[in-house]
Scaffold this motif. Structure first.
Motif, mmCIF file in Angstrom:
data_model
loop_
_atom_site.group_PDB
_atom_site.id
_atom_site.type_symbol
_atom_site.label_atom_id
_atom_site.label_comp_id
_atom_site.label_asym_id
_atom_site.label_seq_id
_atom_site.Cartn_x
_atom_site.Cartn_y
_atom_site.Cartn_z
ATOM 1 N N THR A 154 -33.808 2.146 -12.115
ATOM 2 C CA THR A 154 -32.615 1.896 -12.920
ATOM 3 C C THR A 154 -31.444 2.809 -12.585
ATOM 4 N N SER A 155 -31.636 3.779 -11.732
ATOM 5 C CA SER A 155 -30.589 4.758 -11.448
ATOM 6 C C SER A 155 -29.482 4.179 -10.569
ATOM 7 N N TRP A 156 -28.313 4.778 -10.643
ATOM 8 C CA TRP A 156 -27.203 4.446 -9.753
ATOM 9 C C TRP A 156 -27.254 5.319 -8.499
ATOM 10 N N TYR A 157 -28.210 6.217 -8.430
ATOM 11 C CA TYR A 157 -28.282 7.183 -7.337
ATOM 12 C C TYR A 157 -28.979 6.535 -6.137
ATOM 13 N N ALA A 158 -28.206 6.210 -5.102
ATOM 14 C CA ALA A 158 -28.715 5.438 -3.965
ATOM 15 C C ALA A 158 -29.747 6.208 -3.145
ATOM 16 N N ARG A 159 -29.582 7.506 -2.961
ATOM 17 C CA ARG A 159 -30.532 8.261 -2.140
ATOM 18 C C ARG A 159 -31.946 8.201 -2.702
ATOM 19 N N LYS A 160 -32.039 8.339 -4.010
ATOM 20 C CA LYS A 160 -33.349 8.271 -4.667
ATOM 21 C C LYS A 160 -33.950 6.869 -4.509
ATOM 22 N N GLY A 161 -33.115 5.833 -4.636
ATOM 23 C CA GLY A 161 -33.573 4.461 -4.458
ATOM 24 C C GLY A 161 -34.034 4.195 -3.041
ATOM 25 N N ASN A 162 -33.293 4.720 -2.064
ATOM 26 C CA ASN A 162 -33.679 4.558 -0.661
ATOM 27 C C ASN A 162 -35.033 5.204 -0.389
ATOM 28 N N ARG A 163 -35.247 6.370 -0.967
ATOM 29 C CA ARG A 163 -36.524 7.073 -0.792
ATOM 30 C C ARG A 163 -37.668 6.269 -1.403
ATOM 31 N N LEU A 164 -37.440 5.720 -2.600
ATOM 32 C CA LEU A 164 -38.461 4.897 -3.256
ATOM 33 C C LEU A 164 -38.806 3.672 -2.405
ATOM 34 N N VAL A 165 -37.804 3.040 -1.835
ATOM 35 C CA VAL A 165 -38.039 1.858 -0.998
ATOM 36 C C VAL A 165 -38.820 2.250 0.249
ATOM 37 N N LYS A 166 -38.439 3.345 0.878
ATOM 38 C CA LYS A 166 -39.140 3.791 2.093
ATOM 39 C C LYS A 166 -40.613 4.056 1.797
ATOM 40 N N GLU A 167 -40.879 4.750 0.686
ATOM 41 C CA GLU A 167 -42.261 5.028 0.303
ATOM 42 C C GLU A 167 -43.034 3.734 -0.007
ATOM 43 N N THR A 168 -42.366 2.789 -0.669
ATOM 44 C CA THR A 168 -43.003 1.519 -1.027
ATOM 45 C C THR A 168 -43.330 0.716 0.216
ATOM 46 N N VAL A 169 -42.395 0.607 1.126
ATOM 47 C CA VAL A 169 -42.603 -0.152 2.373
ATOM 48 C C VAL A 169 -43.740 0.461 3.174
ATOM 49 N N GLN A 170 -43.757 1.790 3.262
ATOM 50 C CA GLN A 170 -44.836 2.466 4.019
ATOM 51 C C GLN A 170 -46.187 2.276 3.336
ATOM 52 N N SER A 171 -46.220 2.364 2.002
ATOM 53 C CA SER A 171 -47.507 2.250 1.296
ATOM 54 C C SER A 171 -48.064 0.830 1.375
ATOM 55 N N LEU A 172 -47.186 -0.162 1.515
ATOM 56 C CA LEU A 172 -47.652 -1.545 1.593
ATOM 57 C C LEU A 172 -47.853 -2.001 3.033
ATOM 58 N N GLY A 173 -47.541 -1.119 3.964
ATOM 59 C CA GLY A 173 -47.850 -1.393 5.361
ATOM 60 C C GLY A 173 -46.926 -2.363 6.073
ATOM 61 N N ALA A 174 -45.635 -2.051 6.096
ATOM 62 C CA ALA A 174 -44.712 -2.898 6.879
ATOM 63 C C ALA A 174 -44.399 -2.240 8.199
#
Length: 174
Positions: A154-174
């Motif tokens: 829910t944050s407006w902070y893009a860096r934190k969102g980018n980090r979350l996406v990177k971790e999610t993509v890596q954990s799901l194996g893309a």
């Protein structure tokens, strides 16, 4: 499981960007083979593009429906950081062989898109482009858990969102 992430929504067993239920609604359907640009009421897609054709794919997502109007584009000329105007609701990218710019529009939903959802959705497209794994968008078994993890942002902070996406993509194996 979450049913939507900004303009990306699960309809039946397919993930769709845009609102195909609105009058003459335009939407982009993600399939295992690529994406289909569709108009409500028409059986055949307006356009299909295979995942392998994309060098890059990005999403523009207006927060509110009026942002994607010509008036929204006028207001957007003085604002920064928001996707506004006629292309405020679109997918765009670069196709290979020949290398050329590509873009299609979609119809905004009645609901508004939260900033957090737009931030992580854009980051998801960036991460999948970088990983050369855009075909994951057409895999409901992969995209469903990714959206479930990212939809709580829910944050407006893009860096934190980018980090979350990177971790999610890596954990799901893309």
């Amino acid at each position: 499981m979450a049913q939507h992430l900004g303009p990306l929504e699960l309809i039946g067993d397919r993930w769709v960007v845009g609102d195909p239920t609105r009058k003459e609604g335009l939407s982009i359907v993600f399939t295992p083979g690529g994406l289909e640009h569709r108009r409500r009421g028409e059986a055949a897609p307006l356009l299909t593009v295979e995942w392998s054709q994309f060098v890059e794919l990005k999403v523009r997502a207006a927060y509110r429906r009026w942002h994607a109007t010509p008036a929204g584009g006028f207001v957007g000329a003085f604002a920064t950081g928001a996707d506004m105007g006629r292309d405020g609701c679109s997918l765009h990218g670069i196709l290979r062989h020949p290398y050329e710019p590509w873009s299609v529009r979609y119809t905004h939903h009645e609901r508004r898109c939260t900033a957090g959802h737009v931030i992580v959705l854009k980051a998801l497209f960036d991460q999948l482009t970088e990983a050369k794994a855009l075909d994951r968008l057409g895999d409901p078994e992969w995209l469903g858990p990714a959206v479930a993890k990212l939809s709580s942002y829910t944050s407006w902070y893009a860096r934190k969102g980018n980090r979350l996406v990177k971790e999610t993509v890596q954990s799901l194996g893309a």
